[in-house]
Design a protein around this motif. Structure first.
Motif, PDB file in Angstrom:
ATOM      1  N   GLN A 252       0.783  -1.360  -0.064  1.00  0.00           N
ATOM      2  CA  GLN A 252       0.067  -0.166  -0.007  1.00  0.00           C
ATOM      3  C   GLN A 252       0.879   1.291  -0.048  1.00  0.00           C
ATOM      4  N   PHE A 253       1.997   1.331   0.737  1.00  0.00           N
ATOM      5  CA  PHE A 253       2.887   2.410   0.947  1.00  0.00           C
ATOM      6  C   PHE A 253       3.495   2.716  -0.363  1.00  0.00           C
ATOM      7  N   LEU A 254       4.048   1.642  -1.175  1.00  0.00           N
ATOM      8  CA  LEU A 254       4.620   2.030  -2.462  1.00  0.00           C
ATOM      9  C   LEU A 254       3.693   2.200  -3.432  1.00  0.00           C
ATOM     10  N   GLN A 255       2.578   1.775  -3.506  1.00  0.00           N
ATOM     11  CA  GLN A 255       1.558   2.215  -4.405  1.00  0.00           C
ATOM     12  C   GLN A 255       1.342   3.849  -4.195  1.00  0.00           C
ATOM     13  N   TRP A 256       1.085   4.228  -3.039  1.00  0.00           N
ATOM     14  CA  TRP A 256       1.047   5.589  -2.669  1.00  0.00           C
ATOM     15  C   TRP A 256       2.130   6.345  -3.199  1.00  0.00           C
ATOM     16  N   PHE A 257       3.498   6.107  -2.888  1.00  0.00           N
ATOM     17  CA  PHE A 257       4.494   6.788  -3.341  1.00  0.00           C
ATOM     18  C   PHE A 257       4.733   6.835  -4.793  1.00  0.00           C
ATOM     19  N   CYS A 258       4.474   5.859  -5.556  1.00  0.00           N
ATOM     20  CA  CYS A 258       4.644   5.825  -6.905  1.00  0.00           C
ATOM     21  C   CYS A 258       3.372   6.671  -7.533  1.00  0.00           C
ATOM     22  N   ALA A 259       2.251   6.652  -6.938  1.00  0.00           N
ATOM     23  CA  ALA A 259       1.111   7.466  -7.434  1.00  0.00           C
ATOM     24  C   ALA A 259       1.455   8.916  -7.062  1.00  0.00           C
ATOM     25  N   LYS A 270      -0.294   5.382 -14.383  1.00  0.00           N
ATOM     26  CA  LYS A 270      -0.395   4.016 -15.100  1.00  0.00           C
ATOM     27  C   LYS A 270       0.278   2.607 -13.922  1.00  0.00           C
ATOM     28  N   LEU A 271      -0.093   2.709 -12.729  1.00  0.00           N
ATOM     29  CA  LEU A 271      -0.166   1.894 -11.830  1.00  0.00           C
ATOM     30  C   LEU A 271      -0.744   0.463 -12.194  1.00  0.00           C
ATOM     31  N   ALA A 272      -1.887   0.658 -12.750  1.00  0.00           N
ATOM     32  CA  ALA A 272      -2.702  -0.723 -13.109  1.00  0.00           C
ATOM     33  C   ALA A 272      -1.791  -1.584 -14.127  1.00  0.00           C
ATOM     34  N   ASP A 273      -1.091  -0.694 -15.003  1.00  0.00           N
ATOM     35  CA  ASP A 273      -0.464  -1.692 -15.863  1.00  0.00           C
ATOM     36  C   ASP A 273       0.782  -2.309 -15.179  1.00  0.00           C
ATOM     37  N   TYR A 274       1.399  -1.864 -14.302  1.00  0.00           N
ATOM     38  CA  TYR A 274       2.627  -2.431 -13.626  1.00  0.00           C
ATOM     39  C   TYR A 274       2.506  -3.161 -12.432  1.00  0.00           C
ATOM     40  N   SER A 285       7.537  -1.697  -7.874  1.00  0.00           N
ATOM     41  CA  SER A 285       7.894  -0.079  -8.054  1.00  0.00           C
ATOM     42  C   SER A 285       9.197   0.132  -8.906  1.00  0.00           C
ATOM     43  N   ILE A 286      10.239  -0.800  -8.576  1.00  0.00           N
ATOM     44  CA  ILE A 286      11.477  -0.537  -9.778  1.00  0.00           C
ATOM     45  C   ILE A 286      11.043  -0.579 -10.997  1.00  0.00           C
ATOM     46  N   ARG A 287      10.127  -1.589 -11.499  1.00  0.00           N
ATOM     47  CA  ARG A 287       9.449  -1.657 -12.882  1.00  0.00           C
ATOM     48  C   ARG A 287       8.733  -0.429 -13.268  1.00  0.00           C
ATOM     49  N   TYR A 288       8.063   0.129 -12.286  1.00  0.00           N
ATOM     50  CA  TYR A 288       7.268   1.338 -12.789  1.00  0.00           C
ATOM     51  C   TYR A 288       8.133   2.609 -12.853  1.00  0.00           C
ATOM     52  N   PHE A 289       9.284   2.689 -12.032  1.00  0.00           N
ATOM     53  CA  PHE A 289      10.161   3.796 -12.355  1.00  0.00           C
ATOM     54  C   PHE A 289      10.920   3.653 -13.683  1.00  0.00           C
ATOM     55  N   GLU A 290      11.405   2.421 -13.808  1.00  0.00           N
ATOM     56  CA  GLU A 290      12.261   2.232 -14.750  1.00  0.00           C
ATOM     57  C   GLU A 290      11.977   2.169 -16.196  1.00  0.00           C
ATOM     58  N   ARG A 291      10.621   1.562 -16.251  1.00  0.00           N
ATOM     59  CA  ARG A 291       9.917   1.278 -17.525  1.00  0.00           C
ATOM     60  C   ARG A 291       8.838   2.540 -18.045  1.00  0.00           C
ATOM     61  N   TYR A 292       8.652   3.361 -16.889  1.00  0.00           N
ATOM     62  CA  TYR A 292       7.726   4.495 -17.288  1.00  0.00           C
ATOM     63  C   TYR A 292       8.176   5.685 -16.662  1.00  0.00           C
ATOM     64  N   LEU A 293       8.270   6.098 -15.615  1.00  0.00           N
ATOM     65  CA  LEU A 293       8.806   7.276 -15.278  1.00  0.00           C
ATOM     66  C   LEU A 293      10.103   7.729 -15.732  1.00  0.00           C
ATOM     67  N   LEU A 294      11.133   6.984 -15.831  1.00  0.00           N
ATOM     68  CA  LEU A 294      12.406   7.259 -16.223  1.00  0.00           C
ATOM     69  C   LEU A 294      12.478   7.192 -17.492  1.00  0.00           C
ATOM     70  N   ALA A 295      11.581   6.327 -18.410  1.00  0.00           N
ATOM     71  CA  ALA A 295      12.059   5.902 -19.440  1.00  0.00           C
ATOM     72  C   ALA A 295      11.392   6.916 -20.674  1.00  0.00           C
ATOM     73  N   GLU A 296      10.488   7.859 -20.040  1.00  0.00           N
ATOM     74  CA  GLU A 296       9.741   8.603 -20.809  1.00  0.00           C
ATOM     75  C   GLU A 296      10.259   9.727 -21.415  1.00  0.00           C
ATOM     76  N   SER A 297      11.429   9.954 -20.737  1.00  0.00           N
ATOM     77  CA  SER A 297      12.454  11.286 -21.061  1.00  0.00           C
ATOM     78  C   SER A 297      14.001  11.108 -21.050  1.00  0.00           C
ATOM     79  N   ASP A 298      14.857  11.531 -21.666  1.00  0.00           N
ATOM     80  CA  ASP A 298      16.276  11.501 -21.522  1.00  0.00           C
ATOM     81  C   ASP A 298      16.586  12.557 -20.441  1.00  0.00           C
ATOM     82  N   MET A 299      15.545  13.220 -20.039  1.00  0.00           N
ATOM     83  CA  MET A 299      16.045  14.390 -19.032  1.00  0.00           C
ATOM     84  C   MET A 299      16.156  13.822 -17.611  1.00  0.00           C
ATOM     85  N   PRO A 300      16.883  14.185 -16.733  1.00  0.00           N
ATOM     86  CA  PRO A 300      16.793  13.709 -15.313  1.00  0.00           C
ATOM     87  C   PRO A 300      15.703  13.912 -14.488  1.00  0.00           C
TER      88      PRO A 300
END
Length: 508
Positions: A252-259, A270-274, A285-300
């Protein structure tokens, strides 16, 4: 103030002194963000422009001219023969305020340079540059005074009589984080600059520790603002905003954090997808960040995590979550996707929960502890409130509240608004009905349920000498902001706490 109304400040310097010019520019950031000044130097010349013509135009339009005089400046035909000469002409014609800043080891009085000796008497150097925090602050303070003078002389006489300088007329209620662009935010050199510099490093982790009301949230907001100015993506998460239901489990905590991060980035959820399959919450949460939040842009992506010590009360979640942050930081050393993630973590308390050394984010990265304001910074803050004090009233205020930024601002705001005098403040400050009554009661309520802490603090405030109390008690009292270390012993953080708790804890 609009950009068209801002005071133009021209930097005249040798290119070998660029690093010092950049450091000084950082100390002028507050006035630049306010739109009070616009600083110009030759690195701002656009492609295709006439180099000499651009410099000449800005030198002739600037209302404040900074001369960074070094041996290299004096050896430069352009700096010495052209820029210095023109600066003197404009100063003598009262068209600009010239501020010479002498860089060691140049001798202002003994140097055999006719033009230096000929500078007008009212253009004496603010400081002899020693490349120290205090020197930078003195220079910035002097520039602020020069800008005030330019602003004042540009006003009609009738308006001058009615208003204060625009730098101090707009007082701010000292409540919560200091807004971006506020003239009342005090940069603590080199802490702020160190955070900005480390932010650009791939996989950076910055840890900011300080008791409450020392400026952690204000600094985080400026680090994120600095990131935005560089085109980085940002997200701020405050762990005090979490609802109780999300502490029920790590999932529950990590879902809240990612959201929360997703919402702060203004991206679709896009939590439901991951968040499906047999993998555990950390892997999701690693997959959500790596494949979605970090992957959608080359900027930090810079995450500002405020009040992280709220997690300490939930030991199992804390171990897994902080271990996850450590994993992300370690991945940022080698993996391109994670190099884009920058973490800024702020907390007040010492980390008492047992964390494996190899899984803790509190022993890696860059760590800084927000200090109290120094005397020169307190003097600067007093002047920003429009108060023209000598040494004695400043000393009286510092004996009461030290260099505590919040306590200082509360006092200076009330005095600048003429709601009380310094004498009245000193009389009632350590009482329940005084200016700090609510602040003091908050500390007492946090303290009173722990007999060991009460006993330890009673010892500390009952003597004028540093006291050695238990290691844990000392750490906890320091984390609360009530004491500070002197060697292995502790003393009250300020006279206010000594007087209030000395009376309260020794009654009866």
């Amino acid at each position: 103030m609009s950009d068209s109304q801002a005071i133009e400040v021209f930097f005249s310097y040798s290119h070998r002194d660029e690093a010092l010019r950049d450091e000084l520019a950082k100390h002028l950031s507050i006035m630049k963000r306010q739109g009070v000044i616009k600083a110009w130097h030759d690195r701002q010349i656009t492609a295709g422009s006439e180099w000499a013509g651009d410099i000449d135009a800005h030198l002739n339009s600037a209302q404040v001219i900074l001369l960074l005089i070094s041996a290299d400046f004096l050896a430069s035909d352009y700096c010495y023969d052209i820029e210095l000469t023109q600066a003197m002409v404009r100063h003598e014609a009262r068209e600009a305020c010239v501020i010479p800043i002498i860089l060691k080891p140049v001798d202002w009085h003994g140097a055999p340079f006719g033009k230096l000796q000929a500078l007008p008497k009212n253009a004496q150097p603010i400081t002899t540059w020693a490349n120290t925090d205090e020197a930078f602050l003195n220079v910035a303070q002097g520039i602020r005074k020069a800008v005030e003078a330019v602003l004042q002389t540009s006003k009609p006489d009738a308006e001058e009589e009615k208003t204060q300088s625009s730098l101090v007329v707009s007082l701010e209620e000292p409540d919560g984080a200091v807004p971006l662009g506020s003239q009342f935010y005090m940069e603590r050199s080199p802490i702020d600059a160190d955070c900005y510099e480390r932010l650009v490093r791939p996989g950076a982790l910055i840890r900011i520790k300080a008791p409450g009301q020392m400026g952690k949230t204000s600094l985080i907001s400026r680090v994120l603002d600095s990131a935005k100015q560089q085109g980085y993506r940002t997200a701020a998460v405050n762990f005090r905003s979490i609802d109780a239901e999300f502490w029920s489990s790590l999932d529950q905590f990590l879902q809240w954090f990612c959201a929360s991060v997703t919402e702060a980035m203004e991206r679709p959820d896009k939590l439901a997808d991951y968040w499906k399959g047999i993998l555990g919450a950390k892997n999701k949460s690693i997959r959500y960040f790596e494949r979605y939040l970090l992957a959608e842009s080359d900027m930090p992506l810079v995450l500002g995590l405020d009040n992280a010590d709220e997690i300490f009360a939930h030991e199992e979640i804390a171990r897994d979550f902080f271990g996850l942050l450590r994993t992300w930081h370690e991945q940022g050393k080698n993996e391109d996707a994670w190099k884009k993630l920058r973490l800024v973590i702020a907390h007040s308390k010492e980390v008492y929960i047992p964390l494996n050394m190899d899984q803790s984010p509190f022993n890696v990265g860059f760590a800084t502890e927000l200090r109290e304001l120094r005397r020169v910074e307190v003097q600067d803050l007093i002047q920003r409130h429009g108060l023209q004090w000598g040494e004695e009233p400043m000393e009286q205020l510092m004996q009461l509240v030290g260099g505590h930024p919040y306590l200082l601002r509360v006092a200076l705001y009330q005095i600048a608004r003429q709601r009380m005098t310094l004498t009245e403040l000193l009389e009632v400050a350590p009482t329940e009905g005084g200016l700090y009554g609510e602040h003091l009661r908050h500390h007492y309520l946090n303290l009173k349920s722990d007999h060991k802490l009460v006993t330890a603090l009673r010892q500390v405030v009952s003597t004028d000498q540093p006291v050695q109390v238990g290691t844990e008690e000392a750490f906890r009292l320091q984390s609360m902001g009530l004491v500070k270390y002197q060697g292995n012993a502790v003393v009250p953080l300020c006279g206010l706490y000594r007087r209030y708790f000395g009376d309260l804890l020794n009654r009866g």
